[in-house]
Write an enzyme that holds these catalytic residues in place. Sequence first.
Site, PDB file in Angstrom:
ATOM      1  N   GLY A  45       0.754  -1.162   0.174  1.00 54.15           N
ATOM      2  CA  GLY A  45       0.076  -0.076  -0.008  1.00 54.15           C
ATOM      3  C   GLY A  45       0.718   1.236  -0.040  1.00 54.15           C
ATOM      4  CD  GLN A  50       3.505   5.884   2.689  1.00 56.93           C
ATOM      5  OE1 GLN A  50       2.337   5.219   2.193  1.00 56.93           O
ATOM      6  NE2 GLN A  50       4.479   5.168   3.015  1.00 56.93           N
ATOM      7  CB  CYS A  97       6.170   2.224   7.416  1.00 53.65           C
ATOM      8  SG  CYS A  97       5.389   3.742   6.665  1.00 53.65           S
ATOM      9  CG  HIS A 139       0.263   0.901   7.433  1.00 54.55           C
ATOM     10  ND1 HIS A 139       1.615   0.722   8.435  1.00 54.55           N
ATOM     11  CD2 HIS A 139       0.976   1.726   6.658  1.00 54.55           C
ATOM     12  CE1 HIS A 139       2.498   1.144   7.832  1.00 54.55           C
ATOM     13  NE2 HIS A 139       2.210   1.977   6.838  1.00 54.55           N
ATOM     14  CD  GLU A 140      -0.574   2.261   3.019  1.00 56.54           C
ATOM     15  OE1 GLU A 140      -0.581   3.528   2.674  1.00 56.54           O
ATOM     16  OE2 GLU A 140       0.090   1.256   3.161  1.00 56.54           O
ATOM     17  CG  HIS A 143       0.689   6.752   5.714  1.00 56.03           C
ATOM     18  ND1 HIS A 143       1.907   7.259   6.352  1.00 56.03           N
ATOM     19  CD2 HIS A 143       1.147   5.347   5.538  1.00 56.03           C
ATOM     20  CE1 HIS A 143       2.803   6.316   6.443  1.00 56.03           C
ATOM     21  NE2 HIS A 143       2.229   4.972   5.869  1.00 56.03           N
TER      22      HIS A 143
END
Length: 183
Positions: A45, A50, A97, A139-140, A143
Site C-alpha cells: 500500500g 508518502q 512502512c 496503516h494507509e 497516513h
Amino acid sequence: MILPIYITGHPTLHSPAEPVTEFNEDLAELVENMYETTVAAPGVGLAAPQIGIGKQAFVWVYANQTAAPARGVAINPQLFIEPIQPGGTTEEDAEGCLSFPGVKYQLRRSPRALLRAQGLDGKPYELEADGWFARILQHEYDHLQGTLYVDRLAEPFSSKAASFYQDNKWGSENTKWTPGEAH
C-alpha cells in the site's frame, strides 16, 4: 512512473491530508503512479502523503483477500474498526512502512475494518476487511491522518524505532528514496 517516497520527517507525513475535490485525468495518473511505486518498492500500500502530496488517497496492491480487488484505491476514505482487544503482540503483528524503511515492529491492530471511500470516478463504495487486509487499510488510513505506524508503537518497540530513526539521521523534509535506486 515510479515516484520518490518520503521518509519520516517530511511535513506531509505528519499533517492531516486534505480531501480530494477533483476527479480527473491528473488524479488517475497520480493513482497509476502510486500503483507502480508500490509494486516497485515492493509494498502492499501507499498513501499520497508518502510521496509528498497532502491529499486523502491511498492505494493497495494485495491479492491475498476476498473483500476487494487485488489492486484498489480509496479516495476521501472513512475507516471504522472494531475495538482493539487488550493483550500483547506476536511476530504476526509485525508491520513495516515504506516511509520508515528497513525494519518491522509489532503493532496491535483491529482484526476487522469497514472502509467507506470514493473510487477514481468519484462514486462511493464500501467494503469490509479482516486479517492482514484490515491491517493494510488501517496503516494507509493512518497516513492520511498524519500518523505513521511507529507513532503507535508500545515499548519496547517504540524505543527501538526511536534508536533506528536516530541511527539513520532521519528527520529532514528532503529525506526520501526511490524504489529501484540504491539508497
